[in-house]
Scaffold this active site. Structure first.
Site, mmCIF file in Angstrom:
data_model
loop_
_atom_site.group_PDB
_atom_site.id
_atom_site.type_symbol
_atom_site.label_atom_id
_atom_site.label_comp_id
_atom_site.label_asym_id
_atom_site.label_seq_id
_atom_site.Cartn_x
_atom_site.Cartn_y
_atom_site.Cartn_z
ATOM 1 N N GLY A 44 21.053 1.866 -13.990
ATOM 2 C CA GLY A 44 20.483 3.215 -14.072
ATOM 3 C C GLY A 44 20.771 3.888 -15.404
ATOM 4 O O GLY A 44 20.674 5.113 -15.516
ATOM 5 N N THR A 46 19.019 3.976 -18.211
ATOM 6 C CA THR A 46 17.865 4.675 -18.795
ATOM 7 C C THR A 46 17.712 6.064 -18.154
ATOM 8 O O THR A 46 17.455 7.056 -18.832
ATOM 9 C CB THR A 46 16.577 3.846 -18.549
ATOM 10 O OG1 THR A 46 16.878 2.471 -18.761
ATOM 11 C CG2 THR A 46 15.456 4.273 -19.460
ATOM 12 N N HIS A 108 27.493 -0.497 -23.300
ATOM 13 C CA HIS A 108 27.712 -1.351 -22.132
ATOM 14 C C HIS A 108 29.120 -1.968 -22.185
ATOM 15 O O HIS A 108 29.459 -2.782 -21.336
ATOM 16 C CB HIS A 108 26.705 -2.512 -22.105
ATOM 17 C CG HIS A 108 25.324 -2.135 -21.645
ATOM 18 N ND1 HIS A 108 25.091 -1.241 -20.632
ATOM 19 C CD2 HIS A 108 24.100 -2.577 -22.055
ATOM 20 C CE1 HIS A 108 23.782 -1.138 -20.438
ATOM 21 N NE2 HIS A 108 23.163 -1.926 -21.287
ATOM 22 N N TYR A 196 24.553 4.980 -8.908
ATOM 23 C CA TYR A 196 23.091 5.113 -8.882
ATOM 24 C C TYR A 196 22.634 5.653 -7.523
ATOM 25 O O TYR A 196 21.787 6.547 -7.447
ATOM 26 C CB TYR A 196 22.483 3.727 -9.144
ATOM 27 C CG TYR A 196 20.978 3.672 -9.169
ATOM 28 C CD1 TYR A 196 20.281 3.954 -10.338
ATOM 29 C CD2 TYR A 196 20.245 3.296 -8.042
ATOM 30 C CE1 TYR A 196 18.891 3.876 -10.382
ATOM 31 C CE2 TYR A 196 18.866 3.217 -8.074
ATOM 32 C CZ TYR A 196 18.187 3.506 -9.247
ATOM 33 O OH TYR A 196 16.813 3.424 -9.277
HETATM 34 P P1 A3P Z 1 15.067 -1.757 -10.576
HETATM 35 O O1 A3P Z 1 14.969 -2.993 -11.396
HETATM 36 O O2 A3P Z 1 15.823 -1.980 -9.304
HETATM 37 O O3 A3P Z 1 13.765 -1.087 -10.342
HETATM 38 P P2 A3P Z 1 18.966 0.244 -16.651
HETATM 39 O O4 A3P Z 1 18.320 1.495 -17.091
HETATM 40 O O5 A3P Z 1 20.457 0.307 -16.603
HETATM 41 O O6 A3P Z 1 18.442 -0.942 -17.363
HETATM 42 O O7 A3P Z 1 18.591 0.070 -15.103
HETATM 43 C C1 A3P Z 1 17.284 -0.262 -14.738
HETATM 44 C C2 A3P Z 1 17.056 0.125 -13.291
HETATM 45 O O8 A3P Z 1 16.935 1.555 -13.198
HETATM 46 C C3 A3P Z 1 15.741 -0.448 -12.800
HETATM 47 O O9 A3P Z 1 15.932 -0.693 -11.397
HETATM 48 C C4 A3P Z 1 14.782 0.697 -13.063
HETATM 49 O O10 A3P Z 1 13.589 0.618 -12.312
HETATM 50 C C5 A3P Z 1 15.646 1.887 -12.665
HETATM 51 N N1 A3P Z 1 15.202 3.155 -13.285
HETATM 52 C C6 A3P Z 1 14.720 3.349 -14.530
HETATM 53 N N2 A3P Z 1 14.403 4.632 -14.717
HETATM 54 C C7 A3P Z 1 14.709 5.285 -13.569
HETATM 55 C C8 A3P Z 1 14.581 6.646 -13.153
HETATM 56 N N3 A3P Z 1 14.082 7.587 -13.951
HETATM 57 N N4 A3P Z 1 14.986 6.959 -11.897
HETATM 58 C C9 A3P Z 1 15.481 6.016 -11.067
HETATM 59 N N5 A3P Z 1 15.624 4.706 -11.403
HETATM 60 C C10 A3P Z 1 15.233 4.339 -12.643
#
Ligand code: A3P
Length: 300
Positions: A44, A46, A108, A196
């Site tokens: 989560g 991003t 990270h 998350y």
């Molecule tokens: P999923 O692959 O389960 O859909 P990171 O940002 O650490 O790379 O994590 C990516 C995960 O956060 C993905 O999960 C993505 O879809 C989800 N994600 C990205 N933007 C988001 C938002 N605005 N709200 C909730 N989840 C989000």
């Protein structure tokens, strides 16, 4: 799943980042008012970057209709210094020192491997992690999407075995979480620990926690709830995924922005795991996290 890894300072570092991590540790100079978004990949990051950016900068934008998040990917607004150093992005590294304050950055790296100037200064860290089931599925999907077309698929079962042994970029996942978890207990003003699932289930409450942790004026005044609602709307999964800026274009390492937005759900793992995999990962979670006070919701 994922890139080649190198066991470095007790964590699995993507081989192409070892040099960058070294330089980051050696040369990065934290300021007391820096704010770091820290995470285990695919937890989560991003979303938390977008929320933090919107909270810190809300006063600078007359309306949420022209907010920078509508035209920039959160990874551009809240960059990872470790990847800049890895790719020797001199201009970007130099621009770090001139970035407007408070500087919003992300990482990270596990807590014990952060540059000393981060751990020793008064800068703040907001950490996010996610239940290990959904994290794994998200990682696996992500690396399959970003791999070159000519490379073979990452096999789910093989990647799962590695994950159970802690072998994934910046892992083991349990030590990554526990490092920040312990620090958040002993240094409450330094590290805010988020999950998350909690952020999804009660976004208003947790956005207020972030704002309070950052001593943001958002938490005061009659307009407070309206501003928080706007921030949450701006950063909602559907909203961000649909933005033109997140549908197209590459970011660092040639990763297309759209790959950071997949489903954004809790519990999608149920569609991927066999009963024996569920049993195995549940046992590892109990073994590694049991007694720490850290637990996760795994179904929506
Ligand atoms: P999923 O692959 O389960 O859909 P990171 O940002 O650490 O790379 O994590 C990516 C995960 O956060 C993905 O999960 C993505 O879809 C989800 N994600 C990205 N933007 C988001 C938002 N605005 N709200 C909730 N989840 C989000």
């Amino acid at each position: 799943a994922g890139p080649y890894l190198h066991l470095f300072q007790d964590f699995w570092c993507p081989t192409n980042s070892v040099e960058g991590v070294n330089k980051f540790q050696k040369h990065f100079d934290a300021k007391d008012n820096d704010v770091f978004v820290a995470s285990f990949p695919k937890s989560g990051t991003t979303w938390l970057k977008a929320l933090t950016f919107a909270i810190v900068n809300h006063q600078q934008f007359s309306s949420f209709d022209n907010h920078p998040l509508l035209s920039s990917n959160p990874h551009e607004l809240v960059p990872f210094p470790e990847f800049m150093y890895s790719h020797d992005l001199h201009d970007q590294i130099l621009s770090l020192s001139n970035k407007s304050e408070p500087r919003l950055l992300s990482t990270h790296l596990p807590f014990p491997s952060l540059p000393q100037s981060i751990t020793k200064s008064n800068c703040k860290i907001i950490y996010i992690c996610r239940n290990p089931f959904d994290t794994f599925v998200s990682v696996w999907e992500f690396f399959n999407k970003i791999k070159p077309v000519s490379s073979p698929e990452f096999i789910f079962e093989e990647a799962f075995e590695k994950y159970c042994n802690g072998i994934m970029g910046f892992g083991p996942w349990w030590s990554h979480m526990l490092g920040y978890w312990k620090e958040s207990i002993t240094r409450r003003n330094k590290v805010l620990f988020l999950k998350y699932e909690d952020l999804k289930e009660d976004t208003v409450f947790h956005v207020k926690r972030i704002a309070e942790f950052l001593d943001s004026p958002i938490t005061q005044g009659g307009e407070s709830n309206t501003v928080i609602e706007h921030i949450i709307k701006l950063c909602r999964f559907e909203k961000m995924k649909d933005l033109e800026v997140n549908k197209s274009g590459c970011i660092l390492n040639g990763v297309e922005k759209k790959n950071f937005f997949r489903k954004g759900e809790i519990g999608d793992w149920i569609n991927y795991f066999s009963p024996s995999m569920i049993e195995k990962l549940s046992k590892i979670i109990e073994e590694k996290l049991g007694g720490s006070g850290l637990s996760f919701k795994v179904h929506s």
